[in-house]
Design a protein around this motif. Structure first.
Motif, PDB file in Angstrom:
ATOM      1  N   ASN A   5      -9.562 -38.138 -26.556  1.00 59.13           N
ATOM      2  CA  ASN A   5      -9.556 -37.900 -27.991  1.00 59.13           C
ATOM      3  C   ASN A   5     -10.994 -37.654 -28.421  1.00 59.13           C
ATOM      4  OD1 ASN A   5      -9.566 -38.631 -30.951  1.00 59.13           O
ATOM      5  ND2 ASN A   5      -7.390 -38.802 -30.504  1.00 59.13           N
ATOM      6  N   THR A   6     -11.262 -36.505 -29.033  1.00 61.30           N
ATOM      7  CA  THR A   6     -12.641 -36.152 -29.360  1.00 61.30           C
ATOM      8  C   THR A   6     -12.722 -35.438 -30.697  1.00 61.30           C
ATOM      9  OG1 THR A   6     -14.554 -34.841 -28.627  1.00 61.30           O
ATOM     10  CG2 THR A   6     -12.390 -34.004 -28.054  1.00 61.30           C
ATOM     11  N   SER A   7     -13.921 -35.432 -31.270  1.00 62.74           N
ATOM     12  CA  SER A   7     -14.137 -34.643 -32.482  1.00 62.74           C
ATOM     13  C   SER A   7     -14.020 -33.170 -32.137  1.00 62.74           C
ATOM     14  CB  SER A   7     -15.528 -34.934 -33.056  1.00 62.74           C
ATOM     15  OG  SER A   7     -16.533 -34.414 -32.202  1.00 62.74           O
ATOM     16  N   ALA A   8     -13.654 -32.366 -33.122  1.00 63.50           N
ATOM     17  CA  ALA A   8     -13.496 -30.935 -32.884  1.00 63.50           C
ATOM     18  C   ALA A   8     -14.809 -30.293 -32.457  1.00 63.50           C
ATOM     19  CB  ALA A   8     -12.955 -30.260 -34.146  1.00 63.50           C
ATOM     20  N   SER A   9     -15.915 -30.727 -33.050  1.00 63.18           N
ATOM     21  CA  SER A   9     -17.211 -30.131 -32.719  1.00 63.18           C
ATOM     22  C   SER A   9     -17.610 -30.448 -31.282  1.00 63.18           C
ATOM     23  CB  SER A   9     -18.286 -30.629 -33.687  1.00 63.18           C
ATOM     24  OG  SER A   9     -18.024 -30.183 -35.000  1.00 63.18           O
ATOM     25  N   TYR A  10     -17.485 -31.701 -30.885  1.00 67.51           N
ATOM     26  CA  TYR A  10     -17.839 -32.078 -29.516  1.00 67.51           C
ATOM     27  C   TYR A  10     -16.895 -31.397 -28.524  1.00 67.51           C
ATOM     28  CZ  TYR A  10     -19.151 -34.876 -25.471  1.00 67.51           C
ATOM     29  OH  TYR A  10     -19.585 -35.272 -24.215  1.00 67.51           O
ATOM     30  N   GLY A  11     -15.612 -31.381 -28.848  1.00 65.77           N
ATOM     31  CA  GLY A  11     -14.644 -30.756 -27.958  1.00 65.77           C
ATOM     32  C   GLY A  11     -14.912 -29.278 -27.769  1.00 65.77           C
ATOM     33  N   HIS A  70     -17.914 -27.450 -28.536  1.00 68.93           N
ATOM     34  CA  HIS A  70     -19.248 -27.015 -28.119  1.00 68.93           C
ATOM     35  C   HIS A  70     -19.772 -27.717 -26.871  1.00 68.93           C
ATOM     36  CE1 HIS A  70     -19.859 -24.615 -31.759  1.00 68.93           C
ATOM     37  NE2 HIS A  70     -19.260 -25.595 -32.413  1.00 68.93           N
ATOM     38  N   VAL A  71     -19.248 -28.887 -26.548  1.00 66.93           N
ATOM     39  CA  VAL A  71     -19.773 -29.635 -25.402  1.00 66.93           C
ATOM     40  C   VAL A  71     -18.739 -29.797 -24.296  1.00 66.93           C
ATOM     41  CG1 VAL A  71     -20.865 -31.787 -24.645  1.00 66.93           C
ATOM     42  CG2 VAL A  71     -21.328 -30.899 -26.930  1.00 66.93           C
ATOM     43  N   LEU A  72     -17.572 -30.336 -24.648  1.00 70.09           N
ATOM     44  CA  LEU A  72     -16.604 -30.686 -23.601  1.00 70.09           C
ATOM     45  C   LEU A  72     -15.895 -29.474 -23.005  1.00 70.09           C
ATOM     46  CD1 LEU A  72     -15.265 -32.821 -21.944  1.00 70.09           C
ATOM     47  CD2 LEU A  72     -13.718 -33.311 -23.843  1.00 70.09           C
ATOM     48  N   GLY A  84     -22.225 -34.073 -20.358  1.00 72.75           N
ATOM     49  CA  GLY A  84     -21.679 -34.038 -21.707  1.00 72.75           C
ATOM     50  C   GLY A  84     -22.576 -34.656 -22.749  1.00 72.75           C
ATOM     51  N   ARG A  85     -23.864 -34.674 -22.485  1.00 74.66           N
ATOM     52  CA  ARG A  85     -24.796 -35.297 -23.425  1.00 74.66           C
ATOM     53  C   ARG A  85     -25.117 -34.341 -24.576  1.00 74.66           C
ATOM     54  NH1 ARG A  85     -26.634 -39.934 -21.747  1.00 74.66           N
ATOM     55  NH2 ARG A  85     -28.320 -39.921 -23.268  1.00 74.66           N
ATOM     56  N   VAL A  86     -25.439 -34.920 -25.731  1.00 75.95           N
ATOM     57  CA  VAL A  86     -25.795 -34.128 -26.902  1.00 75.95           C
ATOM     58  C   VAL A  86     -27.254 -34.366 -27.228  1.00 75.95           C
ATOM     59  CG1 VAL A  86     -23.450 -34.288 -27.809  1.00 75.95           C
ATOM     60  CG2 VAL A  86     -25.159 -35.947 -28.550  1.00 75.95           C
ATOM     61  N   SER A  87     -27.830 -33.414 -27.971  1.00 75.56           N
ATOM     62  CA  SER A  87     -29.233 -33.553 -28.372  1.00 75.56           C
ATOM     63  C   SER A  87     -29.463 -32.751 -29.654  1.00 75.56           C
ATOM     64  CB  SER A  87     -30.160 -33.054 -27.263  1.00 75.56           C
ATOM     65  OG  SER A  87     -29.916 -31.691 -26.993  1.00 75.56           O
TER      66      SER A  87
END
Length: 301
Positions: free
Chosen positions: A101-107, A109-111, A298-301
């Motif tokens: 279960n993830t946020s739409a943005s993370y899903g 652009h990242v995942l 899957g890290r963000v910055s």
């Protein structure tokens, strides 16, 4: 000797060892039991099945026709159990389905961009990806892992940090050309601010002017339940939005969005975590490799 309770698979294993070793004494040594205990166990098995499996003579044991059939099926069942345990315990080739279960943005652009490599590494794993920016109950949603943004509330969940990203306030060049580029807090208040339609930890945007800090409301005529919808509306000229930096940097570089007042709107960082229900420290292999993969790629910055 104390009485030993053995389940059906255990009975099968003892029976198979008696046949393989050619007698009760040899099987008993392997299981650290007495020959009489092994003989009684096989006898109980025969009683439960209602048929004789072994014909006993003074010199050797002979399978009955029913015993031969049971022996072959027992071998297959024990092999299946061993394979199931090996698959469950194997860290090299984990298998099963992971519900994330993830946020739409993370899903988005990242995942999503890193899933292909993960599935190539672990072909035995399947993934269900559910995107929502709203905080959910992992148990109620049957989620294995949730990606959450912002501060974590105290809970029994285990968290693994995936980095931090700067929140950026953006709008489209066309919108700013039409409405004017904001230069003060009063200008920002005049523009349409796009927000979320559910309660968040912070209900406003903090700005600094003349050394003082002021929080302005993020409520607007148009709200959405996820950051990607806000991003698309901002690109479309509906208003300005405050979004995770990793989700809008490419739009800024491409000229689809412009960052607003980076020197006035306070630079706030938002942390991202992978959270999951702790299971006494023993995680299924499929979850363990996914969490390790997210921590690396899957890290963000």
């Amino acid at each position: 000797m104390a009485r030993i309770d053995i389940n059906r698979s255990g009975e099968m294993e003892v029976f198979v060892r008696v046949i393989e070793r050619g007698g009760f004494s040899a099987a008993a040594r392997e299981f650290r039991m007495t020959p009489s205990a092994v003989s009684k166990l096989v006898g109980r098995l025969e009683t439960r099945l209602g048929t004789r499996l072994i014909n006993r003579t003074t010199r050797k044991l002979l399978l009955t026709p029913e015993g031969a059939v049971f022996h072959q099926k027992a071998l297959r069942i024990l092999a299946d159990i061993e394979e199931a345990e090996r698959s469950a315990a194997s860290a090299e080739q984990p298998v099963g389905r992971i519900r994330i279960n993830t946020s739409a943005s993370y899903g988005t652009h990242v995942l999503a961009p890193i899933l292909a490599e993960f599935l190539a590494r672990y072909p035995g794993i399947s993934v269900d990806l559910i995107q929502t920016d709203k905080v959910v109950d992992l148990l109620a949603e049957r989620a294995d892992i949730a990606i959450r943004a912002g501060e974590l509330a105290s809970s029994t969940l285990v968290a693994r940090k995936l980095g931090e990203t700067r929140l950026m306030t953006v709008a489209s060049p066309a919108y700013l050309a039409r409405m004017g580029h904001p230069r003060t807090i009063a200008d920002v208040n005049r523009l349409n601010r796009l927000g979320f339609c559910y309660v968040r930890a912070s209900e406003g945007w903090r700005m600094m002017e003349d050394g003082a800090t002021e929080t302005i409301s993020a409520k607007s005529k148009v709200q959405a339940s996820d950051g990607e919808a806000l991003r698309y509306m901002a690109i479309g000229g509906v208003g300005m939005a405050r979004l995770a930096g990793f989700s809008v940097r490419a739009d800024i570089e491409a000229g689809r969005l412009v960052e607003i007042l980076p020197d006035r709107i306070m630079s706030e960082m938002e942390a991202f975590h992978a959270v999951y229900v702790g299971q006494g420290g023993q995680l299924p292999a499929r979850m363990r490799v996914m969490l390790d993969y997210l921590a690396e790629f899957g890290r963000v910055s």
